[in-house]
Scaffold this motif. Structure first.
Motif, short mmCIF file in Angstrom:
data_model
loop_
_atom_site.label_atom_id
_atom_site.label_comp_id
_atom_site.label_asym_id
_atom_site.label_seq_id
_atom_site.Cartn_x
_atom_site.Cartn_y
_atom_site.Cartn_z
N THR A 149 1.93 -4.59 -3.44
CA THR A 149 1.50 -4.31 -4.61
C THR A 149 0.90 -2.28 -4.56
O THR A 149 0.30 -2.44 -5.22
N SER A 150 1.34 -1.60 -4.43
CA SER A 150 0.70 -0.45 -4.34
C SER A 150 1.35 0.10 -5.37
O SER A 150 1.30 0.56 -6.10
N MET A 198 -1.76 -2.44 1.82
CA MET A 198 -1.68 -2.94 3.45
C MET A 198 -2.66 -4.09 3.48
O MET A 198 -1.63 -5.01 4.44
N ASN A 199 -3.36 -4.38 2.80
CA ASN A 199 -4.37 -5.41 3.65
C ASN A 199 -3.48 -7.14 2.48
O ASN A 199 -3.55 -7.51 3.12
N ASP A 200 -2.87 -6.69 1.37
CA ASP A 200 -2.58 -7.35 0.72
C ASP A 200 -1.09 -7.67 1.37
O ASP A 200 -0.50 -9.10 1.87
N ARG A 201 -0.19 -7.39 2.06
CA ARG A 201 0.70 -7.42 3.05
C ARG A 201 0.26 -8.40 4.33
O ARG A 201 1.15 -9.50 4.22
N GLY A 206 -3.49 5.85 2.93
CA GLY A 206 -4.72 5.98 3.89
C GLY A 206 -5.79 6.09 2.21
O GLY A 206 -7.04 5.81 1.79
N THR A 207 -4.82 6.61 0.48
CA THR A 207 -5.89 6.20 -0.07
C THR A 207 -6.08 5.01 -0.69
O THR A 207 -5.87 4.10 -0.02
N PRO A 208 -6.91 4.66 -1.41
CA PRO A 208 -7.57 2.90 -2.23
C PRO A 208 -6.44 1.96 -2.22
O PRO A 208 -6.64 0.96 -1.80
N ARG A 209 -5.19 2.71 -2.59
CA ARG A 209 -4.13 1.75 -3.25
C ARG A 209 -3.54 1.16 -2.35
O ARG A 209 -3.29 0.47 -2.19
#
Length: 404
Positions: free
Chosen positions: A402-403, A18-21, A10-13
């Motif tokens: 990328t987290s 998740m969006n990157d993947r 739930g954190t921005p990172r």
């Protein structure tokens, strides 16, 4: 967001990762996409999609590949996964050779090598592995150290309790209790090992006839009979890794095989294994050699599939062999009740649709449930393709995260 850690859901990172993947998986599926198309497929706004692509490009995970053409309006920049972001490798080991391949992160095979291992020498297994891997890496224009992950496929299975290879007495040199430690000492990348038939099932599930199926059985028939059991989308390996060693299965139609581990055979292998095909053919009056088993049996079944409509002897060959295959499969169906059965391996595939149809018909008489039978769709080196798919999945999970 005070009090949370960088990896907290739930954190921005984590949301960015998740969006990157999601975007990277879309690029793997489609090859190239524009920023606008990525935004539509992911539901992200144009500014967010732009930030995402800039972030992935800076990380070396995507590259700009050109612009759209032939459409009204201004051209749009196209993006693709950076194929050289990472490499994965697979090995397919048999008593006669070690076949190796390297794939880039997109899954394209960029290097291959085959090392012949004739004779019964049990020495030099580590050298064979490294020689084959180095040959494929060289063909890909990289070095061993640039391979991110390796998956090794062998007959049998490594017992998780002892580290010893079981169910594969015909693979000399691979039974040392220290083999895995010796390989770990010389390989610079993480490596996994897996049963060869299981890897053929991985290939069929990822890119072949079992795509979209979470429950299926793959029956493999080349030098030996084996099965892969996929339940709930996961391979079932059993307590010692021996799940699927169906060649040892006692079946009607053949005498019991005692001390199966010493004989490296069993009832189903004797009934429907590769050596049975030329014996059936000779009993029907078809002139044939017996060995080498796999090419001989494959040629017989291929010829039978092509001429069964005009030659009663070849039709009878398909009939009798289908009955034998269905006899063993009926036991698997009674226990597992699979949705799908994939017939794979050079020998069975050589019989084509005429053999598949006969096995399906026989199984309908012998089993209470009615699984659908299909031929394997991964025709070129299915074990090696499965090894690459396993290695690629783990590599992408690591490289695309990328987290961190």
């Amino acid at each position: 967001m005070a009090g949370t850690t960088p990896g907290t859901p739930g954190t921005p990172r984590v949301l960015r990762a998740m969006n990157d993947r999601a975007a990277l998986d879309l690029l793997l599926e489609h090859g190239t996409l524009s920023r606008t198309r990525i935004g539509k497929l992911t539901g992200l706004s144009k500014p967010t999609a732009s930030q995402l692509l800039a972030r992935l490009e800076a990380a070396g995970l995507v590259v700009a590949t050109g612009t759209t053409a032939g459409r009204p309006g201004p051209s749009a920049q196209l993006y693709a996964v950076n194929a050289r972001a990472a490499f994965a490798a697979g090995l397919d080991v048999t008593p006669h050779r070690v076949r190796a391949a390297v794939a880039d992160i997109t899954g394209e095979v960029v290097g291959e090598f085959e090392l012949a291992t004739p004779g019964r020498a049990a020495e030099g297994v580590v050298r064979q592995v490294t020689t084959a891997l180095d040959g494929a890496a060289k063909d890909a224009g990289i070095t061993r150290s640039e391979v991110h992950r390796l998956v090794i496929g062998t007959p049998g299975a490594f017992d998780p309790a002892t580290g010893r290879l079981r169910y594969a007495s015909h693979l000399p040199g691979w039974h040392s209790p220290t083999l895995l430690e010796e390989l770990a000492a010389v390989l610079p990348m993480p490596f996994e090992y897996e049963n060869d038939v299981n890897l053929a099932a991985v290939a069929e599930q990822r890119v072949g006839a079992a795509r979209g199926h979470d429950d299926f059985v793959l029956l493999w028939n080349e030098e030996g009979l084996g099965a892969a059991l996929v339940l709930g989308g996961r391979l079932h390996r059993g307590f010692t890794g021996g799940a699927g060693e169906v060649g040892f299965l006692p079946v009607p139609g053949t005498p019991l095989v005692r001390k199966v581990t010493k004989a490296n055979s069993g009832g189903f292998q004797e009934l429907a294994g590769v050596q049975a095909v030329p014996r059936i053919a000779r009993a029907l009056g078809i002139d044939t050699a017996e060995q080498p088993y796999v090419p001989t049996a494959s040629a017989l079944l291929s010829h039978a599939a092509a001429h069964h409509a005009t030659d009663p002897r070849h039709a009878a060959l398909l009939d009798r062999y289908a009955e034998r295959l269905a006899t063993g499969l009926a036991s698997l169906v009674a226990v597992l009740d699979p949705e799908l059965i994939v017939l794979s391996g050079a020998v069975t595939v050589a019989g084509g649709e005429p053999l598949r149809e006969r096995v399906q018909s026989e199984l309908a008489e012998l089993a209470a449930s009615r699984p659908r039978l299909v031929l394997g769709a991964v025709h070129r080196h299915p074990v090696l393709r499965g090894a690459l798919e396993r290695a690629l999945a783990a590599t992408r999970d690591e490289v695309f995260d990328t987290s961190r």
